[in-house]
Scaffold this motif. Structure first.
Motif: not given
Length: 355
Positions: A106-127
């Motif tokens: 469960h925690k590993a899944k949440l960590a992956k989701e957070k990383i994915a969300a952070d990447y998505q946020t970073e991509i949006c910020d870069l755009r």
């Protein structure tokens, strides 16, 4: 036979210690997952974790099964039998490792989701940064194009005068006609207002009727008075009237309710007002809110109205749309106004020279 007899004699002990070996690491692993996940998450690998959990589950289950074959103690109650503690420990070990597997996944899944969300946020910020950089590049292109047009217009005017006076002796009148500081000052103000209109249309195509007023105020007899101005809608070069009706607010020494033009020269910094209605005491009279909703006041350094003697001065731009001038756009706004202020100062110097 000897080995078999040994196992039969020590079967309960083997099951007990086997269960203990399974339970203790399970409790330790559960503690790490619950309280040291920030440290464990960097080392946690789902594949190896599943293999470890499966292995210890097997040990715990095997210990519980083996305890079934242990010989009971004659005459002792069920809860006093030696295999009871073994079964309890085996069950706890099994539970610990089940929890470790479930919580870890469960925690590993949440960590992956957070990383994915952070990447998505970073991509949006870069755009967003890319879009902002492109927009700023467009604005700089507009600014350079306007400045180039100003230079070309002046060069063509000088060229026409030179052609018309070919063979004649150059005079101050020829220089005045060619340089034409008065006409160039008006042209500068018109270009600045049009440049802001272009920015407004780029942000929102429905703003093609948004008005802009540009004014140059300089000190005279202890107060600021307009030297030049332009209203984009009316095309008037004399759109300001409040400085005569409310002269006291334009006094340099006004410490009570000075106009923003006075404030910016006294404070020596650019004042940006996104929403004029939100500024206490901003308006002079009840009609101003209908056409004066956002403004910027920029102090001019070293401005000389007569081309020689410096005076306090400010360049003001206002518009009839709320939140057009924003604090986060300060750098670009100041760059734009500095470029136009330098050319305005030059034209006044030329006017002082040509008299």
């Amino acid at each position: 036979m000897i080995a078999r007899q040994f196992l039969v004699d020590h079967l309960e002990g083997i099951a007990y210690y086997g269960s203990l070996v399974a339970a203790v690491p399970g409790a330790a692993a559960l503690g790490l997952v619950l309280f040291r996940w920030s440290w464990l998450s960097k080392r946690y690998r789902e594949y190896w974790a599943k293999c470890a959990v499966a292995s210890f589950r097997a040990v715990a289950a095997l210990s519980a099964v083996v305890s079934k074959f242990a010989l009971p103690t004659p005459g002792a109650a069920a809860w006093e039998q030696p295999w009871v503690s073994t079964v309890v420990i085996a069950g706890l070990g099994y539970l610990f490792w089940e929890l470790v597997g479930a919580l870890g996944d469960h925690k590993a899944k949440l960590a992956k989701e957070k990383i994915a969300a952070d990447y998505q946020t970073e991509i949006c910020d870069l755009r967003q940064d890319r879009d902002e950089a492109e927009y700023q590049g467009i604005r700089l292109g507009w600014l350079l194009a306007q400045l180039r047009n100003l230079t070309n217009d002046k060069r063509q005017r000088i060229r026409r005068v030179v052609q018309q006076t070919a063979g004649a002796r150059p005079s101050v009148q020829h220089a005045r006609a060619g340089l034409d500081p008065e006409g160039q000052i008006q042209f500068l103000f018109e270009c600045l207002a049009l440049l802001f209109r272009m920015h407004a249309i780029h942000e929102d195509s429905s703003r093609h009727n948004q008005n802009f007023r540009v004014g140059l105020f300089a000190e005279r007899d202890g107060r600021l008075v307009p030297l030049a101005a332009f209203d984009l809608v009316s095309r008037s070069h004399n759109p300001f009237s409040s400085y005569t009706q409310y002269a006291d607010r334009y006094r340099i020494d006004n410490g009570t309710d000075p106009a923003h033009a006075v404030r910016c020269v006294r404070e020596g910094r650019t004042l940006i007002v996104p929403d004029c209605a939100s500024e206490p005491g901003f308006y002079f009279h009840e009609r101003q809110p209908s056409y004066l909703r956002s403004m910027i006041a920029h102090p001019l350094e070293g401005f000389c109205p007569d081309g020689f003697n410096p005076a306090l001065a400010a360049l003001l731009v206002d518009t009839d749309a709320v939140n057009f001038f924003q604090e986060n756009d300060r750098e670009m706004l100041e760059l734009l106004l500095r470029e136009f202020a330098a050319r305005i100062n030059l034209e006044y110097a030329i006017r002082g020279l040509t008299g």
